[in-house]
Design a protein around this motif. Structure first.
Motif, PDB file in Angstrom:
ATOM      1  N   ARG A  21       0.834  -1.207   0.000  1.00 34.76           N
ATOM      2  CA  ARG A  21       0.000   0.000   0.000  1.00 34.76           C
ATOM      3  C   ARG A  21       0.866   1.253   0.000  1.00 34.76           C
ATOM      4  N   LEU A  22       1.964   1.212   0.787  1.00 32.87           N
ATOM      5  CA  LEU A  22       2.863   2.364   0.852  1.00 32.87           C
ATOM      6  C   LEU A  22       3.512   2.627  -0.499  1.00 32.87           C
ATOM      7  N   MET A  23       4.000   1.568  -1.156  1.00 33.97           N
ATOM      8  CA  MET A  23       4.620   1.713  -2.468  1.00 33.97           C
ATOM      9  C   MET A  23       3.618   2.240  -3.500  1.00 33.97           C
ATOM     10  N   ALA A  24       2.396   1.742  -3.448  1.00 33.33           N
ATOM     11  CA  ALA A  24       1.363   2.195  -4.385  1.00 33.33           C
ATOM     12  C   ALA A  24       1.062   3.676  -4.174  1.00 33.33           C
ATOM     13  N   ALA A  25       1.031   4.118  -2.902  1.00 35.35           N
ATOM     14  CA  ALA A  25       0.766   5.531  -2.598  1.00 35.35           C
ATOM     15  C   ALA A  25       1.897   6.423  -3.103  1.00 35.35           C
ATOM     16  N   ASN A  32       1.711   6.558  -6.943  1.00 34.59           N
ATOM     17  CA  ASN A  32       0.577   7.402  -7.344  1.00 34.59           C
ATOM     18  C   ASN A  32       0.889   8.879  -7.151  1.00 34.59           C
ATOM     19  N   SER A  33       1.573   9.181  -6.046  1.00 34.77           N
ATOM     20  CA  SER A  33       1.942  10.576  -5.770  1.00 34.77           C
ATOM     21  C   SER A  33       2.903  11.125  -6.828  1.00 34.77           C
ATOM     22  N   ILE A  34       3.917  10.292  -7.195  1.00 38.43           N
ATOM     23  CA  ILE A  34       4.881  10.720  -8.202  1.00 38.43           C
ATOM     24  C   ILE A  34       4.205  10.883  -9.556  1.00 38.43           C
ATOM     25  N   ALA A  94       1.047  11.543 -10.146  1.00 43.44           N
ATOM     26  CA  ALA A  94       0.174  12.717 -10.133  1.00 43.44           C
ATOM     27  C   ALA A  94       0.988  14.001 -10.278  1.00 43.44           C
ATOM     28  N   SER A  95       2.150  14.069  -9.600  1.00 44.15           N
ATOM     29  CA  SER A  95       3.020  15.268  -9.691  1.00 44.15           C
ATOM     30  C   SER A  95       3.537  15.461 -11.102  1.00 44.15           C
ATOM     31  N   ALA A  96       3.904  14.353 -11.755  1.00 48.36           N
ATOM     32  CA  ALA A  96       4.428  14.437 -13.127  1.00 48.36           C
ATOM     33  C   ALA A  96       3.350  14.923 -14.101  1.00 48.36           C
ATOM     34  N   GLU A  97       2.127  14.527 -13.889  1.00 47.65           N
ATOM     35  CA  GLU A  97       1.029  14.950 -14.776  1.00 47.65           C
ATOM     36  C   GLU A  97       0.736  16.437 -14.586  1.00 47.65           C
ATOM     37  N   GLU A  98       0.899  16.937 -13.349  1.00 44.86           N
ATOM     38  CA  GLU A  98       0.645  18.367 -13.067  1.00 44.86           C
ATOM     39  C   GLU A  98       1.699  19.246 -13.735  1.00 44.86           C
ATOM     40  N   GLU A  99       2.920  18.753 -13.911  1.00 39.87           N
ATOM     41  CA  GLU A  99       3.994  19.543 -14.481  1.00 39.87           C
ATOM     42  C   GLU A  99       3.905  19.632 -15.994  1.00 39.87           C
ATOM     43  N   LYS A 100       3.072  18.806 -16.606  1.00 41.42           N
ATOM     44  CA  LYS A 100       2.961  18.846 -18.076  1.00 41.42           C
ATOM     45  C   LYS A 100       2.338  20.180 -18.526  1.00 41.42           C
TER      46      LYS A 100
END
Length: 212
Positions: free
Chosen positions: A195-199, A202-204, A206-212
């Protein structure tokens, strides 16, 4: 090169005595069909907690309990007791030891209850059934070609149990219970890591998509 001969003269070789399971435990079938005779009840239906094969977990636990209603009361021998061992009649794979009292709880006809008599430690018998006995049970199973395999009470009763000192029985039984607890803890840790790895991923992402 020659090796010295070892003489066994005077050396005491002890063999472990074996006893049939039927000699040290009562083997009970589950709750009989409602059409079988029972103590009459004049007040209507009686509700019992009910354990079925799919309720048994792999960590010596009972995951859930359902209910069963009957018009005749159940004999006292069908109530699950502390130190009872539950074993599936169909496709047996685990032994479940009841470690706490369970009130008003009966068990399915697709389960056997092995009720160990005195001089034998229940956790020791459960350990043997799960780790050694399953191989023997599966070799004496009915319908081995079919997808669903069934063990009989007769074959179960004939299982050989090594008769060791009670202190050794207790040590082995407690080791088995600790093994079950550790296994459960390890699985919980693995699930939490996943669960920790998945979180984190997912966080990374989501951050990469915001920087596009």
């Amino acid at each position: 090169m020659r090796f010295p001969l070892i003489s066994l003269k005077g050396v005491k070789i002890t063999t472990i005595k074996k006893v049939k399971l039927k000699k040290i435990a009562d083997i009970l079938n589950g709750v009989p069909d409602v059409r079988q005779p029972g103590k009459a009840n004049t007040t209507g239906e009686i509700t019992y907690n009910f354990i079925q094969p799919n309720h048994l977990g792999i960590f010596n636990d009972i995951q859930c309990i359902s209910e069963i209603k009957r018009h005749t009361s159940v004999d006292d021998s069908y109530f699950v007791r502390k130190n009872d061992i539950l074993l599936k009649r169909l496709n047996p794979d685990i032994a479940t030891l009841i470690i706490e009292d369970m009130s008003n709880t009966v068990f399915s006809s697709n389960l056997f209850v092995i009720r160990v008599l005195k001089d034998y430690y229940p956790a020791y018998i459960a350990c043997l059934l799960e780790n050694q006995g399953m191989t023997w049970i599966n070799s004496n199973i009915v319908g081995s070609v079919a997808a669903i395999k069934s063990i009989s009470a007769k074959a179960l009763a004939a299982l050989d149990i090594p008769s060791v000192d009670y202190d050794k029985q207790k040590a082995i039984g407690q080791m088995w219970l600790l093994y079950k607890k550790r296994k459960k803890l390890l699985e919980n840790m693995i699930e939490e890591d996943q669960r920790l790895m998945a979180a984190v991923i997912n966080s990374i992402t989501a951050s990469a998509e915001e920087e596009k």
